[in-house]
Every structure is written in structure tokens, then in C-alpha cells.
Scaffold this motif. Sequence first.
Motif, PDB file in Angstrom:
ATOM      1  N   ASN A  64       0.836  -1.192   0.000  1.00  0.00           N
ATOM      2  CA  ASN A  64       0.000   0.000   0.000  1.00  0.00           C
ATOM      3  C   ASN A  64       0.873   1.245   0.000  1.00  0.00           C
ATOM      4  O   ASN A  64       1.863   1.311   0.709  1.00  0.00           O
ATOM      5  CB  ASN A  64      -0.868   0.026   1.258  1.00  0.00           C
ATOM      6  CG  ASN A  64      -2.219  -0.572   0.989  1.00  0.00           C
ATOM      7  OD1 ASN A  64      -2.742  -0.442  -0.120  1.00  0.00           O
ATOM      8  ND2 ASN A  64      -2.779  -1.234   1.977  1.00  0.00           N
ATOM      9  N   GLY A  65       0.493   2.208  -0.809  1.00  0.00           N
ATOM     10  CA  GLY A  65       1.207   3.478  -0.825  1.00  0.00           C
ATOM     11  C   GLY A  65       2.455   3.474  -1.685  1.00  0.00           C
ATOM     12  O   GLY A  65       3.186   4.460  -1.731  1.00  0.00           O
ATOM     13  N   GLN A 119      -9.132   2.040  -9.348  1.00  0.00           N
ATOM     14  CA  GLN A 119      -9.417   1.440  -8.034  1.00  0.00           C
ATOM     15  C   GLN A 119     -10.714   2.001  -7.449  1.00  0.00           C
ATOM     16  O   GLN A 119     -11.483   1.280  -6.836  1.00  0.00           O
ATOM     17  CB  GLN A 119      -8.236   1.713  -7.096  1.00  0.00           C
ATOM     18  CG  GLN A 119      -8.376   1.053  -5.748  1.00  0.00           C
ATOM     19  CD  GLN A 119      -7.094   1.172  -4.928  1.00  0.00           C
ATOM     20  OE1 GLN A 119      -6.112   1.770  -5.356  1.00  0.00           O
ATOM     21  NE2 GLN A 119      -7.128   0.586  -3.745  1.00  0.00           N
TER      22      GLN A 119
HETATM   23 MG    MG Z   1      -3.649   1.665  -1.898  1.00  0.00          MG
END
Ligand code: MG
Length: 254
Positions: free
Chosen positions: A42-43, A91
Motif C-alpha cells: 500500500n502506498g 481502483q
Molecule cells: Mg492503496
Amino acid sequence: MSTLEIKDLHASVTTEDGPKEILRGVNLTIRAGETHAIMGPNGSGKSTLAYAIAGHPKYEVTSGQVLLDGEDVLGMTVDERARAGLFLAMQYPVEVPGVSMANFLRSAATAVRGEAPKLRTWVKEVKNAMNDLDIDQEFADRSVNEGFSGGEKKRHEVLQLGLLNPKIAVLDETDSGLDVDALRVVSEGVNRYRESGENGVLLITHYTRILNHITPDHVHVFANGRVVESGGPELADELERDGYQRFTKAATPA
Ligand code: MG
Ligand code: ADP
Ligand code: MG
């Protein structure tokens, strides 16, 4: 047969404190018939990569290139990207109140094909595609993505994929928010799209479970805004076993 080339792509996101560099030199080539999975924590910038290719106004490409069959994608309008054969599923898909799914899909098909599909065959085409994805027929009358569950949004994406049959599809977290049955149905949809062997897929995901249904030819580990390792499907098995730690440590800027 098509090729999408991403060359040394750098991109920044616009924040309240000014631009922040997220993509730090992404290199990737996706050829017709190939499925590439991008996996990362994530990120790490996976969605930023999808948005940069899509031309989202919040994400500024500061250097590098995206080419579809040698044509400069970044210089194209969003419509031109679609017409050129690029499909981008985000997303977090946008809601379009007041526009029914049926009208939305027909406009999209018209834009991509260059002419409106004949109404009678089109209705049949949509019906069949919805059946394949276990989508209720009354869905056609609902506003695009409005009040859709996570799973419904993802089915809608794959419905578009089947109807538009783009040359290259970029799918960001197509597996997120899906239960086991929905994951199977959505994966089957992606696999039907791959069947011709002429389409390319860039499948962006955080988890390996979708790769049990959609077997990638190439797997890339994404960390800190770039591809840090590439391999075959076995690389996904390693990530499943060991996680991303090895890669995030190595990729942390000094
Ligand atoms: Mg994400
Ligand atoms: P991933 O999809 O791999 O989880 P993202 O591309 O969503 O990663 O995010 C990468 C980095 O960019 C994160 O640190 C995130 O906070 C930041 N970022 C992304 N979009 C924005 C935005 N619109 N505003 C501020 N920061 C953002
Ligand atoms: Mg993301």
C-alpha cells in the motif's frame, strides 16, 4: 498486435503542500497476448501509475513516456486514449448520476468503435455479456456506479472490458472488495478477454489471490514508485510466502 511501453516515467501528485513525487522512473513493456501483474505494498504508487497513464488531472507526469504502438499516449485526450485501444479501470470508479449503464456502455462503445453499434445486436450483446458476469438485467437502468457495491463496480468494469475489447487493459485492484464467488466471475471475465491472445493486460494488485485465477506471464514488484524486481509467476508465490519486506527495505531512499 499492440505494445504499451512505459519509459522512465516520473509523476507527481498535487497535494495541499504542493507537488509530491510518487513515480520515480517506471519502466515496463506490455505486448499483445501478455498479462503482467504489478504487485506492491500500500502506498507504493501503483494507483498513481494507473492514474498517470489515464491522464487524471491530479497526477502530473514530470518526465518519461507512455507509448501505445509508438504513439504518445500522454499527449492524447481521455477519449483519444480509449479510441487508441487503451482501457483503464480505476481502483475507485467514479459515479455518474443520471446516466444509465445502458446509455453509458453504448456511448463508450460508440466512442471506441467510431460508430454507434446497431441497436438490436447491441441489446443482445449487452444481455449476453451481463449474463456471463451474473449481472442482473435491471442493472442496465441504474445510474453508473451510483450506490453500487464494491463487487458490482468491479463487475461493471469487466463488463465494459468485454464489450469494448480494448488492445491493452490496465486494471487497478480489480480484486478488491470481492467475495470468493465474485472473484471467480470477474476473473473468468478477464480470462475471456484474454482468450483471443491478442490483448495485453496490466493487472495491478496488492494481494496474490487473484493470480490464482488469472495466471500472469510476468510479475513485477513495485516499491517506492518504481519496479524493483521482475520475474515469472513464481515471484508471486514468493510474495505470498514472504511478503514485501525484502523489497521495501531495499527500495527505501537514503
Ligand atoms: Mg492503496
Ligand atoms: P498504492 O495504489 O500503491 O496503494 P497510491 O498510488 O494510491 O499507492 O499512493 C502512493 C502515494 O501517493 C501515497 O503516499 C499516497 O498517500 C500518495 N497520494 C496518492 N494520491 C494522492 C492524492 N490525491 N493526494 C495526496 N497524496 C496522494
Ligand atoms: Mg492503489
